[in-house]
Design a protein around this motif. Structure first.
Motif, PDB file in Angstrom:
ATOM      1  N   ALA A  37       0.838  -1.199   0.000  1.00  0.00           N
ATOM      2  CA  ALA A  37       0.000   0.000   0.000  1.00  0.00           C
ATOM      3  C   ALA A  37       0.872   1.248   0.000  1.00  0.00           C
ATOM      4  O   ALA A  37       1.946   1.271   0.594  1.00  0.00           O
ATOM      5  CB  ALA A  37      -0.908   0.005   1.217  1.00  0.00           C
ATOM      6  N   LEU A  57      -4.778   6.661  -1.380  1.00  0.00           N
ATOM      7  CA  LEU A  57      -4.272   5.416  -0.831  1.00  0.00           C
ATOM      8  C   LEU A  57      -4.350   4.399  -1.952  1.00  0.00           C
ATOM      9  O   LEU A  57      -5.443   4.105  -2.460  1.00  0.00           O
ATOM     10  CB  LEU A  57      -5.110   4.967   0.366  1.00  0.00           C
ATOM     11  CG  LEU A  57      -4.801   3.577   0.909  1.00  0.00           C
ATOM     12  CD1 LEU A  57      -3.350   3.466   1.382  1.00  0.00           C
ATOM     13  CD2 LEU A  57      -5.767   3.227   2.029  1.00  0.00           C
ATOM     14  N   ILE A  59      -3.239   0.582  -3.706  1.00  0.00           N
ATOM     15  CA  ILE A  59      -2.811  -0.792  -3.495  1.00  0.00           C
ATOM     16  C   ILE A  59      -1.979  -1.167  -4.705  1.00  0.00           C
ATOM     17  O   ILE A  59      -2.447  -1.086  -5.838  1.00  0.00           O
ATOM     18  CB  ILE A  59      -4.015  -1.749  -3.347  1.00  0.00           C
ATOM     19  CG1 ILE A  59      -4.914  -1.305  -2.200  1.00  0.00           C
ATOM     20  CG2 ILE A  59      -3.526  -3.181  -3.159  1.00  0.00           C
ATOM     21  CD1 ILE A  59      -4.261  -1.258  -0.843  1.00  0.00           C
ATOM     22  N   THR A  89      -4.867  -0.452   9.141  1.00  0.00           N
ATOM     23  CA  THR A  89      -4.238  -1.481   8.315  1.00  0.00           C
ATOM     24  C   THR A  89      -5.150  -2.685   8.071  1.00  0.00           C
ATOM     25  O   THR A  89      -5.019  -3.353   7.055  1.00  0.00           O
ATOM     26  CB  THR A  89      -2.913  -1.955   8.928  1.00  0.00           C
ATOM     27  OG1 THR A  89      -3.151  -2.454  10.247  1.00  0.00           O
ATOM     28  CG2 THR A  89      -1.896  -0.825   8.950  1.00  0.00           C
ATOM     29  N   ILE A  92      -7.002  -2.083   4.935  1.00  0.00           N
ATOM     30  CA  ILE A  92      -6.090  -2.227   3.795  1.00  0.00           C
ATOM     31  C   ILE A  92      -5.834  -3.705   3.523  1.00  0.00           C
ATOM     32  O   ILE A  92      -5.877  -4.157   2.376  1.00  0.00           O
ATOM     33  CB  ILE A  92      -4.766  -1.479   4.044  1.00  0.00           C
ATOM     34  CG1 ILE A  92      -5.025   0.020   4.171  1.00  0.00           C
ATOM     35  CG2 ILE A  92      -3.767  -1.764   2.930  1.00  0.00           C
ATOM     36  CD1 ILE A  92      -3.826   0.811   4.643  1.00  0.00           C
ATOM     37  N   VAL A  96      -6.583  -5.612   0.051  1.00  0.00           N
ATOM     38  CA  VAL A  96      -5.519  -6.304  -0.677  1.00  0.00           C
ATOM     39  C   VAL A  96      -5.934  -7.747  -0.937  1.00  0.00           C
ATOM     40  O   VAL A  96      -5.805  -8.248  -2.060  1.00  0.00           O
ATOM     41  CB  VAL A  96      -4.180  -6.244   0.096  1.00  0.00           C
ATOM     42  CG1 VAL A  96      -3.165  -7.189  -0.500  1.00  0.00           C
ATOM     43  CG2 VAL A  96      -3.644  -4.821   0.109  1.00  0.00           C
TER      44      VAL A  96
END
Length: 110
Positions: A37, A57, A59, A89, A92, A96
């Motif tokens: 990230a 932000l 990926i 996180t 995220i 992901v």
């Protein structure tokens, strides 16, 4: 060369103030290697008193589909947004994992 300074654009009154020169497109890039990230932030258009901070932000290198974006003229709002992204996180990691799953399905069809 790196210059670290704190500039809050609404506090700059004159359009010819030299502090505008510090507000460029490439202000910050933070990478979380294990998650793949990146938080990227800049001022657009560069050095323009009518511009704004833009942050994303990402990926991987997926510039077309950022996970989260912000556009603001407020330095404090930008800082709060960046801090929130860095602390979340788990969101995220979930994104992901979801993107990798979709990519693996897409690759298996080829």
């Amino acid at each position: 060369m790196n210059n670290l300074c704190e500039i809050d654009p609404p506090q700059i009154e004159a359009r010819d103030d030299p502090r505008w020169e510090y507000l460029e497109e490439d202000l910050l890039a933070l990478k979380h290697e294990p998650l793949g990230a990146t938080v990227n932030a800049g001022w657009y258009p560069s050095m323009d008193p009518d511009g704004s901070f833009k942050a994303e932000l990402l990926i991987g290198d997926d510039w077309q589909s950022p996970l989260s974006t912000l556009e603001t003229r407020s330095l404090s709002e930008l800082v709060a947004w960046i801090e929130a992204r860095l602390q979340d996180t788990r969101a995220i990691e979930a994104d992901v994992a979801r993107r990798r799953k979709l990519e693996s399905k897409g690759h298996s069809r080829q």
